[in-house]
Design a protein around this motif. Structure first.
Motif, short mmCIF file in Angstrom:
data_model
loop_
_atom_site.label_atom_id
_atom_site.label_comp_id
_atom_site.label_asym_id
_atom_site.label_seq_id
_atom_site.Cartn_x
_atom_site.Cartn_y
_atom_site.Cartn_z
N ASP A 15 -5.60 5.41 0.52
CA ASP A 15 -6.85 5.54 1.26
C ASP A 15 -6.76 6.71 2.24
N GLU A 16 -7.74 6.81 3.13
CA GLU A 16 -7.80 7.92 4.09
C GLU A 16 -6.62 7.92 5.07
N GLN A 17 -6.00 6.76 5.28
CA GLN A 17 -4.86 6.65 6.20
C GLN A 17 -3.52 6.78 5.47
N ASP A 18 -3.54 7.21 4.20
CA ASP A 18 -2.33 7.36 3.38
C ASP A 18 -1.68 6.01 3.08
N LEU A 19 -2.48 4.94 3.03
CA LEU A 19 -1.98 3.61 2.68
C LEU A 19 -2.46 3.24 1.29
N CYS A 20 -1.56 2.68 0.51
CA CYS A 20 -1.95 2.20 -0.81
C CYS A 20 -2.84 0.98 -0.64
N ILE A 21 -3.97 0.98 -1.30
CA ILE A 21 -4.89 -0.15 -1.16
C ILE A 21 -4.36 -1.41 -1.87
N GLY A 22 -3.36 -1.25 -2.72
CA GLY A 22 -2.79 -2.41 -3.42
C GLY A 22 -1.66 -3.06 -2.66
N CYS A 23 -0.67 -2.27 -2.23
CA CYS A 23 0.53 -2.85 -1.62
C CYS A 23 0.67 -2.58 -0.13
N GLN A 24 -0.19 -1.74 0.43
CA GLN A 24 -0.18 -1.42 1.85
C GLN A 24 1.00 -0.54 2.30
N ARG A 25 1.70 0.07 1.34
CA ARG A 25 2.75 1.02 1.73
C ARG A 25 2.14 2.40 1.93
N THR A 26 2.79 3.21 2.77
CA THR A 26 2.36 4.59 2.92
C THR A 26 2.86 5.39 1.72
N GLY A 27 2.30 6.56 1.54
CA GLY A 27 2.76 7.43 0.47
C GLY A 27 4.25 7.72 0.58
N GLN A 28 4.72 7.95 1.81
CA GLN A 28 6.14 8.23 2.02
C GLN A 28 7.00 7.02 1.68
N GLU A 29 6.56 5.82 2.08
CA GLU A 29 7.32 4.61 1.76
C GLU A 29 7.41 4.41 0.25
N ALA A 52 -1.67 -5.51 6.26
CA ALA A 52 -2.60 -6.37 5.52
C ALA A 52 -3.29 -7.35 6.47
N LYS A 53 -2.54 -7.90 7.43
CA LYS A 53 -3.13 -8.82 8.40
C LYS A 53 -4.17 -8.10 9.25
N GLU A 54 -3.86 -6.89 9.69
CA GLU A 54 -4.79 -6.12 10.51
C GLU A 54 -6.11 -5.86 9.78
N GLN A 55 -6.04 -5.73 8.47
CA GLN A 55 -7.22 -5.45 7.67
C GLN A 55 -7.90 -6.71 7.13
N GLY A 56 -7.34 -7.87 7.48
CA GLY A 56 -7.91 -9.13 7.01
C GLY A 56 -7.63 -9.40 5.54
N LEU A 57 -6.57 -8.78 5.01
CA LEU A 57 -6.24 -8.94 3.60
C LEU A 57 -5.13 -9.95 3.35
N TRP A 58 -4.55 -10.49 4.41
CA TRP A 58 -3.40 -11.38 4.28
C TRP A 58 -3.85 -12.82 4.40
N LEU A 59 -3.58 -13.64 3.41
CA LEU A 59 -3.91 -15.06 3.45
C LEU A 59 -2.66 -15.88 3.61
N THR A 60 -2.72 -16.90 4.43
CA THR A 60 -1.58 -17.80 4.60
C THR A 60 -1.99 -19.19 4.12
N SER A 61 -1.04 -20.08 4.03
CA SER A 61 -1.32 -21.43 3.56
C SER A 61 -2.19 -22.19 4.54
N THR A 62 -2.32 -21.72 5.78
CA THR A 62 -3.18 -22.38 6.76
C THR A 62 -4.61 -21.87 6.70
#
Length: 67
Positions: A15-29, A52-62
């Motif tokens: 994406d625009e922040q150099d984060l993979c939209i699938g795994c949330q790693r940066t291009g460098q990572e 992922a949590k910051e973007q609301g993409l992380w789900l937990t069992s709760t």
């Protein structure tokens, strides 16, 4: 013991922040993953979880879907 597995989910697009939209790693990572130690990989996975949590993409069992 096998190495820490890649978090890649096959949705590979930065994406625009150099984060993979699938795994949330940066291009460098992503580029450096194969040369990282397991400790470095775990640190990256921790950062991916936080992103992922910051973007609301992380789900937990709760999470129950209520707003």
């Amino acid at each position: 013991m096998p190495p820490v597995a890649s978090p890649c989910v096959g949705i590979c697009s930065l994406d625009e922040q150099d984060l993979c939209i699938g795994c949330q790693r940066t291009g460098q990572e992503i580029t450096l993953w194969g040369r990282m130690t397991d400790d470095q990989r775990r640190a990256v996975l921790g950062r991916c979880e936080e992103r992922a949590k910051e973007q609301g993409l992380w789900l937990t069992s709760t999470d129950n879907g209520e707003t």
